[in-house]
Design an enzyme around this catalytic site. Sequence first.
Site, PDB file in Angstrom:
ATOM      1  N   ASP A 172      52.159  49.306  14.337  1.00 55.57           N
ATOM      2  CA  ASP A 172      53.014  49.725  15.566  1.00 55.57           C
ATOM      3  C   ASP A 172      54.153  49.315  15.377  1.00 55.57           C
ATOM      4  OD1 ASP A 172      54.108  50.110  18.179  1.00 55.57           O
ATOM      5  OD2 ASP A 172      52.250  50.175  19.396  1.00 55.57           O
ATOM      6  N   ARG A 232      44.956  61.543  20.996  1.00 58.96           N
ATOM      7  CA  ARG A 232      45.262  62.815  21.166  1.00 58.96           C
ATOM      8  C   ARG A 232      45.001  63.674  19.714  1.00 58.96           C
ATOM      9  NH1 ARG A 232      45.156  62.345  25.669  1.00 58.96           N
ATOM     10  NH2 ARG A 232      46.739  62.568  27.234  1.00 58.96           N
ATOM     11  N   GLU A 261      42.208  72.023  23.279  1.00 61.22           N
ATOM     12  CA  GLU A 261      40.845  71.862  24.338  1.00 61.22           C
ATOM     13  C   GLU A 261      41.226  72.862  25.379  1.00 61.22           C
ATOM     14  OE1 GLU A 261      41.848  67.728  25.629  1.00 61.22           O
ATOM     15  OE2 GLU A 261      41.889  66.972  23.542  1.00 61.22           O
ATOM     16  N   HIS A 280      36.946  64.909  25.558  1.00 62.36           N
ATOM     17  CA  HIS A 280      38.155  64.205  26.523  1.00 62.36           C
ATOM     18  C   HIS A 280      37.629  63.288  27.795  1.00 62.36           C
ATOM     19  CE1 HIS A 280      42.774  64.270  26.466  1.00 62.36           C
ATOM     20  NE2 HIS A 280      42.359  63.452  27.393  1.00 62.36           N
TER      21      HIS A 280
HETATM   22  C1  3PG Z   1      45.317  60.198  29.619  1.00 60.64           C
HETATM   23  O1  3PG Z   1      46.139  60.739  28.978  1.00 60.64           O
HETATM   24  O2  3PG Z   1      45.405  59.768  30.653  1.00 60.64           O
HETATM   25  C2  3PG Z   1      43.846  60.514  29.111  1.00 60.64           C
HETATM   26  O3  3PG Z   1      43.986  61.233  27.854  1.00 60.64           O
HETATM   27  C3  3PG Z   1      42.783  60.840  29.968  1.00 60.64           C
HETATM   28  O4  3PG Z   1      43.129  62.296  30.257  1.00 60.64           O
HETATM   29  P1  3PG Z   1      42.484  62.802  31.371  1.00 60.64           P
HETATM   30  O5  3PG Z   1      42.949  62.449  32.774  1.00 60.64           O
HETATM   31  O6  3PG Z   1      42.810  64.468  31.532  1.00 60.64           O
HETATM   32  O7  3PG Z   1      40.872  62.656  31.419  1.00 60.64           O
END
Ligand code: 3PG
Length: 315
Positions: A172, A232, A261, A280
Amino acid sequence: MKPFIIVPDGFDKNLFKQLQTNSNLEVHPESKVDQSKLKELLPKASGLVIRSATTITPDLLELAPNLKLVIRAGEGTDNIDKKACGAKGVKVANTPGANNNSAAEHAIALMMTVLRKTAEADASMKRGEWEKSKFTGVELADKKIGIIGFGRIGQIVAKRLAGFDPEITFFDPMVEKCDLPYAKKESDLKKIFSSCDIISIHVPLMPATKGMITRELLEAMPAHAILINAARGGLVDEEALVDVLKSNKIRGAGFDVFATEPLDANNKLKDLGNLVMTPHLGASTEEAQVRVGQMAVHQLNEFFVNNNLLNEVKA
Ligand code: 3PG
């Protein structure tokens, strides 16, 4: 006229009820609204509270001349065209930290699932099989773990893994050091990919990080290694991922996030036995959704009642 709020991507039930009783706001009565209905409602909207299912594009903004605020009930704002929002005077905010523990736990769940082949074993049992010898796994304890992106979520992953006596290397550019005695920084990504048993990605998606997990990095991983992505999809070269998994150049992978997605019908990732996928789900826990919802409700009230913008995310 009261500010009209739409919550198209789902919300904690109790908090949604509470939001509807807020006498300062008019809240659309459904907490799940499909794209065509959303388009119908947008001309009236002052505020939107979204998750990752709704993408805020310039076209959508055109339909919402009264829109003042988009709250991303979560962390990542890559589904919001922030420049276009800025140009239209629409403010963007998120709920930082609220779902981070859940995202971190999901990454660890994927690690365990890939290492112990529990998803495959479950599917096999439900086909009526008992294939004990097919599902010999690998322990998580004492492994070298590379954490790519050592912000809030990456650091929670590192802390939660403490009980497994890991040796953690993190990448990082924004983080210099870490207090955990078993975690050290490494600036050479390829070194991490070529030396770790487990790689877990925790980087936000933005122009500078898009495609950062290249074919070269994936091909540098040892044959016994696994790759976890609960951050992501757009970060990883998915074509290269298919290739390294198909040819068993790496042991396996656990992915919660994808370049597109939901997945397209012909997405090749669906054919891979050594890839565990979830739709997700990182932030999809009761606890995370309560924390996220509480913050979003508070932020809506602060903005529309007290003229106070909290947790702004700029382009
Ligand atoms: C985020 O960026 O908060 C997470 O990837 C969760 O995404 P979501 O709220 O669509 O489940």
